[in-house]
Design a protein around this motif. Structure first.
Motif: not given
Length: 732
Positions: A63, A67, A73-74, A77, A442-444, A464, A466-468
């Motif tokens: 990732d 960017r 992103s908001q 989400a 996670g968001a993966d 979901r 982010e950063e997880q």
């Protein structure tokens, strides 16, 4: 740092201060089995965190190369409409400052229609999805910007360069970010004489393999429009004209002389088409061709004459490849004294308006469908809520009776989707119930894969983050199906917090049964138990393992439980947590296991309605209130003094050769039992449903067998010679 191979899958590990030791052990360079075991855990932990993937697929998750702007992103989400925009129009389509003003005008149109613009570009080797005002200005002024298509992305990124993304590169970035609608001026196509030169735009093949809806003004008349449409058909791309006619537009002209296969009249119809394409998971895109506004189409004849003159000059000067389109556009602008540029800007503005309206309609439809789904779950079948883990499982099965540390063991490795909570919710969903499933991922890419697999379930309660990292589990099992080693990266389960779950308090309060997975935090369990106690809701606790079985019993929360399905070790932990006497060593013979299970169940049944104690190959012991020679499994309305009994059901036979997966049998059993209870079946039928579901699970590579249906576990339909007479025992 060395490389090791796990069934032809390469894994890179660098344990501190020691040489590489790969999964399933070569054993070279280590003096003891203990050392090898330590290294196995380290290697397996790395596999769990990153997944058993190839080096290439791990790099595909990098990732840092992408960017996504915070505003984009908001919006994503919050399930709000987002429109992707390309940037070659900024870097190569128009001169400065027209390019910058047009880009900002297009973004303003998107915002005015209620969507969030996400202009895509490459800046210093990073793909940006959504550009700031300063970044737009940078691309507009940059004279060294490259034109970046799919083929150019690796080079531009590797060199840290900047450029404007074409249709194909923008589609890739938009799809990765989760944006379904992309607006552009016009797409590339098959060039004239393309049958000989094979000069075909990558835009067409990208439409054939990336599920994005592209809103454009068709294709430019400098191209072979007929062959372009034929090529799109070959690629499986759905093409529709937007508006009152099926005429396929040719950029500056609303008519090209060709007809689109289909037509959509308004944003709602277009959104339905896109939603249907995405629902079918075809992995191909949709092309929506929007004719230029009539007031600007009048200049079309003049522009077409200029285009033909520019094409002739292009051939004469030997302009080829990616330089053709910019050369023609500039020449046409000169010949038409700027009228082509005005028309170009007008059609781009119009496309942005139409595309934004379609994006908003699509977002509204998706939201309404989710709400309808929630409404249906809040109706007849909304009386079950499952809270627990969701993870990706990697199951490694040896082909020998014994796994030998110190050497590579032959076997197989497969990926499946598990998690105790997910498994139970999956089982219930396949058996006619529709539980609300609350969890976190996670968001993966692991999350995308597992949620795509779980489309038959109500996963509207899955966050979901982010950063997880999505939870992963690795199990090594022997040829006979016994678990040799299990490792889990389950940190994200701690994000299923009381605060998050409290968002669903209304559903929890109205439920008949809430099922809790022992992976979730203690505070969350306590919160749910308090809600259950307040609203007289039954709670089923699945302990997961011996370490987590204690969670409700650390406080009085356990007194609000109605059901639990522990194995003998987990049942011992429950008693031990309450300060009760427990055996130091668990028995191995069936008779002794039954005796210990009854003794350990007795104190818990002071408050619990029923215990389902799983005994592995020994079967199932159901303990609870006596009712007509069996145990009453139906939810109780109030707590009263009862006469307690237990019934032992032997397990169904599953051979070692048939056993493929041991991770979901207990969850399948619990899910089928719960389904039987809600179907108001008698206890004998409920338990037999559970045993049949467990057998299906053991013989499937998936924790919950895809073949699991109400018919496949109906004791009246499934003929088996394995049914043995259950054994009745009094507890009091």
């Amino acid at each position: 740092m060395l490389l090791g191979c796990v069934n032809r899958v390469w894994v890179k590990v660098q344990p501190s201060g020691q040489s590489f030791w790969h999964f399933c052990c070569t054993g070279e360079g280590f003096p003891s089995v203990l050392d090898r075991m330590r290294m196995l855990k380290r290697a397996s932990a790395l596999i769990l965190r990153r997944g058993i993937t190839t080096y290439q697929s791990r790099m595909c998750k990098n990732d840092s190369l992408f960017r996504v702007h915070p505003s984009v992103s908001q919006a994503l989400a919050e399930n709000k409409p987002v429109v992707a925009l390309e940037s070659t129009i900024i870097t190569h389509g128009m001169p400065y400052p027209h390019n910058l003003s047009t880009a900002k005008e297009v973004e303003a149109i998107v915002r005015a229609e209620g969507a969030t613009p996400a202009t895509v570009g490459v800046i210093e080797g990073r793909v940006h999805v959504g550009l700031s005002s300063e970044e737009l200005d940078h691309l507009a002024r940059c004279k060294s910007s490259l034109k970046v298509s799919r083929r150019d992305l690796p080079y531009v990124i590797s060199k840290g360069l900047s450029g404007g993304t074409t249709v194909s590169a923008t589609m890739i970035a938009a799809h990765r970010a989760g944006i379904p609608v992309f607006v552009t001026g016009g797409i590339g196509g098959v060039h004239r004489d393309g049958e000989n030169s094979l000069d075909i735009s990558a835009d067409l093949t990208e439409l054939g393999r990336t599920p994005i809806a592209v809103v454009s003004a068709g294709v430019k008349s400098i191209l072979d429009i007929g062959r372009t449409l034929e090529f799109l058909e070959t690629q499986g791309v759905c093409v529709a004209t937007y508006g009152a006619s099926k005429n396929f537009p040719a950029f500056f002209s609303p008519q090209s002389g060709f007809t689109s296969p289909y037509q959509v009249c308004n944003p709602e119809e277009a959104a339905e088409l896109i939603a249907s394409t995405l629902s079918l998971c075809l992995q191909s895109g949709v092309l929506l061709a929007v004719p230029i506004p009539e007031e600007h189409a009048e200049a079309g004849l003049l522009i077409e004459e200029a285009i033909q003159a520019a094409v002739t000059e292009t051939s004469a000067k030997g302009v080829t490849g990616r330089d053709v389109t910019p050369f023609i556009l500039q020449k046409v602008n000169e010949l038409t004294e700027g009228k082509s540029l005005q028309a170009n800007i007008a059609l781009i503005h119009n496309n942005a308006k139409v595309g934004s309206q379609i994006s908003c309609a699509l977002s509204k439809q998706i939201t309404e469908r989710k709400l309808r789904g929630k409404t249906s779950h809040n109706g007849k079948h909304s009386d079950i809520v499952v809270i627990g883990g969701i993870n990706v499982d990697f199951i490694a099965k040896g082909r020998q009776k014994t796994l030998h540390f110190g050497q590579t063991n032959p076997g197989s490795v497969c990926q499946s989707f598990g998690g105790v909570g997910r498994n139970i919710a999956d089982s219930l969903s396949r058996l006619g119930c529709q539980p609300l499933f609350i969890s976190a991922t996670g968001a993966d890419s692991h999350s995308e894969a597992v949620l795509n697999y779980c489309k038959h379930m109500n996963t509207s309660g899955v966050a979901r983050l982010e950063e997880q990292s999505t939870a992963t589990y690795c199990a090594v099992i022997t040829e006979s199906g016994e678990l040799s080693l299990g490792l889990g990266d389950m940190d994200i389960h701690q994000q299923i917090t009381e605060q998050y779950v409290s968002q669903f308090e209304k559903q929890l309060s109205a439920a008949t049964l809430v099922c809790l997975d022992g992976n979730i935090p203690v505070q969350t369990i306590n919160y749910v138990c308090s809600i259950a106690n307040k609203h007289n809701v039954n709670v089923w606790f699945e302990p997961t393992d011996s370490d987590k079985a204690c969670k409700p019993f650390l406080s009085d929360a356990w007194k609000s439980l109605s059901y639990s399905s522990p194995n003998l070790a987990e049942l011992r932990t429950m008693n031990k947590t309450l300060g009760l006497q427990t055996p130091e060593v668990l028995p191995s013979s069936l008779e002794e296991m039954l005796s210990v299970a009854v003794a350990l169940s007795r104190p818990l049944l002071e408050h619990l309605h029923c215990l389902v104690v799983t005994l592995g190959a020994g079967g199932v012991l159901v303990c609870g209130e006596h009712d007509a020679g069996s145990v009453n499994l139906q939810p109780r309305k109030q707590k009263t003094k009862r006469q307690l009994c237990a019934v032992h059901y032997p397990a169904l036979t599953v051979t070692a050769e048939e056993t493929m997966n041991v991770s979901g049998a207990g969850d399948s059993l619990a899910g089928a039992l719960i389904a039987g209870i809600f179907q108001r079946r008698d206890t004998d039928s409920c338990v037999r449903m559970g045993l049949l579901a467990a057998r299906l699970s053991l013989a499937s590579p998936h924790p919950i067998a895809p073949t699991l249906t109400s018919d496949s576990v109906d004791p009246n339909r499934v003929q088996t010679q394995d049914w043995l007479t259950p054994r009745f025992m009094w507890i009091d």
